[in-house]
Design an enzyme around this catalytic site. Sequence first.
Site, PDB file in Angstrom:
ATOM      1  N   HIS A 107      -3.392  -8.327   1.198  1.00  0.00           N
ATOM      2  CA  HIS A 107      -2.653  -7.338   0.394  1.00  0.00           C
ATOM      3  C   HIS A 107      -1.294  -7.890  -0.071  1.00  0.00           C
ATOM      4  O   HIS A 107      -0.798  -7.495  -1.123  1.00  0.00           O
ATOM      5  CB  HIS A 107      -2.416  -6.055   1.187  1.00  0.00           C
ATOM      6  CG  HIS A 107      -3.569  -5.092   1.179  1.00  0.00           C
ATOM      7  ND1 HIS A 107      -4.114  -4.582   0.026  1.00  0.00           N
ATOM      8  CD2 HIS A 107      -4.275  -4.525   2.201  1.00  0.00           C
ATOM      9  CE1 HIS A 107      -5.105  -3.752   0.327  1.00  0.00           C
ATOM     10  NE2 HIS A 107      -5.225  -3.706   1.636  1.00  0.00           N
ATOM     11  N   GLN A 160       0.810  -1.226   0.000  1.00  0.00           N
ATOM     12  CA  GLN A 160       0.000   0.000   0.000  1.00  0.00           C
ATOM     13  C   GLN A 160       0.841   1.272   0.000  1.00  0.00           C
ATOM     14  O   GLN A 160       0.331   2.352  -0.285  1.00  0.00           O
ATOM     15  CB  GLN A 160      -0.954   0.015   1.199  1.00  0.00           C
ATOM     16  CG  GLN A 160      -2.039  -1.051   1.102  1.00  0.00           C
ATOM     17  CD  GLN A 160      -2.998  -0.954   2.250  1.00  0.00           C
ATOM     18  OE1 GLN A 160      -2.709  -1.394   3.345  1.00  0.00           O
ATOM     19  NE2 GLN A 160      -4.145  -0.334   2.018  1.00  0.00           N
ATOM     20  N   CYS A 169     -10.755   0.248   3.268  1.00  0.00           N
ATOM     21  CA  CYS A 169      -9.355   0.057   2.897  1.00  0.00           C
ATOM     22  C   CYS A 169      -8.767   1.406   2.482  1.00  0.00           C
ATOM     23  O   CYS A 169      -9.402   2.161   1.742  1.00  0.00           O
ATOM     24  CB  CYS A 169      -9.268  -0.926   1.733  1.00  0.00           C
ATOM     25  SG  CYS A 169      -7.587  -1.242   1.172  1.00  0.00           S
ATOM     26  N   LEU A 170      -7.549   1.685   2.950  1.00  0.00           N
ATOM     27  CA  LEU A 170      -6.902   2.949   2.581  1.00  0.00           C
ATOM     28  C   LEU A 170      -6.711   3.058   1.070  1.00  0.00           C
ATOM     29  O   LEU A 170      -6.643   4.161   0.532  1.00  0.00           O
ATOM     30  CB  LEU A 170      -5.540   3.069   3.278  1.00  0.00           C
ATOM     31  CG  LEU A 170      -5.570   3.090   4.814  1.00  0.00           C
ATOM     32  CD1 LEU A 170      -4.163   3.135   5.369  1.00  0.00           C
ATOM     33  CD2 LEU A 170      -6.381   4.266   5.323  1.00  0.00           C
ATOM     34  N   HIS A 224      -7.214  -9.186   6.250  1.00  0.00           N
ATOM     35  CA  HIS A 224      -7.300  -8.152   5.210  1.00  0.00           C
ATOM     36  C   HIS A 224      -5.892  -7.721   4.777  1.00  0.00           C
ATOM     37  O   HIS A 224      -5.601  -7.614   3.581  1.00  0.00           O
ATOM     38  CB  HIS A 224      -8.106  -6.974   5.779  1.00  0.00           C
ATOM     39  CG  HIS A 224      -8.196  -5.778   4.894  1.00  0.00           C
ATOM     40  ND1 HIS A 224      -9.392  -5.265   4.439  1.00  0.00           N
ATOM     41  CD2 HIS A 224      -7.241  -4.946   4.376  1.00  0.00           C
ATOM     42  CE1 HIS A 224      -9.160  -4.211   3.670  1.00  0.00           C
ATOM     43  NE2 HIS A 224      -7.859  -3.984   3.633  1.00  0.00           N
ATOM     44  N   GLU A 225      -5.020  -7.493   5.774  1.00  0.00           N
ATOM     45  CA  GLU A 225      -3.670  -7.012   5.453  1.00  0.00           C
ATOM     46  C   GLU A 225      -2.829  -8.095   4.778  1.00  0.00           C
ATOM     47  O   GLU A 225      -2.073  -7.811   3.837  1.00  0.00           O
ATOM     48  CB  GLU A 225      -2.958  -6.514   6.708  1.00  0.00           C
ATOM     49  CG  GLU A 225      -3.586  -5.307   7.377  1.00  0.00           C
ATOM     50  CD  GLU A 225      -3.757  -4.111   6.460  1.00  0.00           C
ATOM     51  OE1 GLU A 225      -3.145  -4.057   5.375  1.00  0.00           O
ATOM     52  OE2 GLU A 225      -4.550  -3.229   6.820  1.00  0.00           O
TER      53      GLU A 225
HETATM   54 ZN    ZN Z   1      -6.590  -2.544   2.698  1.00  0.00          ZN
END
Ligand code: ZN
Length: 188
Positions: free
Chosen positions: A151, A57, A105-106, A147-148
């Site tokens: 990624h 991210q 989510c960012l 979730h992370e």
């Molecule tokens: Zn995220």
Amino acid sequence: MSVLNVARLGHPVLRQKAEPVDLNALVAPGENELQRLIDDMVDTMRDEDGVGIAAPQVVRSLQIVIVEYRTNERYPDQDEIPLTVFVNPVITRSSDETSSFWEGCLSLKDLRGRVTRPREVTVEAYSRQGEKMVVEVQGFLAVVLQHEIDHLHGIVFLDRMKDLTQLAFADELKTYWTEEEAAPSPEI
Ligand code: ZN
């Protein structure tokens, strides 16, 4: 320390498989680029009001995940999560039992979607000091970690959704949905 740019959906890095971190490089004394990256990820996560962040991210395709959550008025139901760095994390066990949670989510700013995931997971990883950790987590932290870690495999929460009618912008959820239908949730 500095705040880094956050990759938004469409940036290819979010669809790549992240590389494992070299643990010798992680703990090398002196000027250490990986430790600086971790510090910058913490700054970025806090600046963006996120609960977690993964290195892709911030446009680094490396297996590093950070989580932290301090209870605040907006999301009083969530458990606190102390700042924790997970290097090369792997989910080694998932419960059959599942739970659903509204995720943000960012990298998908302002969107929220209802995702069903295993309720409990066991995660093996290394700390930023290179020490092996095994954690069994459930509830909100289990959601954030899954979730992370997704990624790191090029997966975003949209890919996990079974019903896209359960996708909405945060403002619209607040306006048109009851809290029972869509509990407010922070970005991860
Ligand atoms: Zn995220």
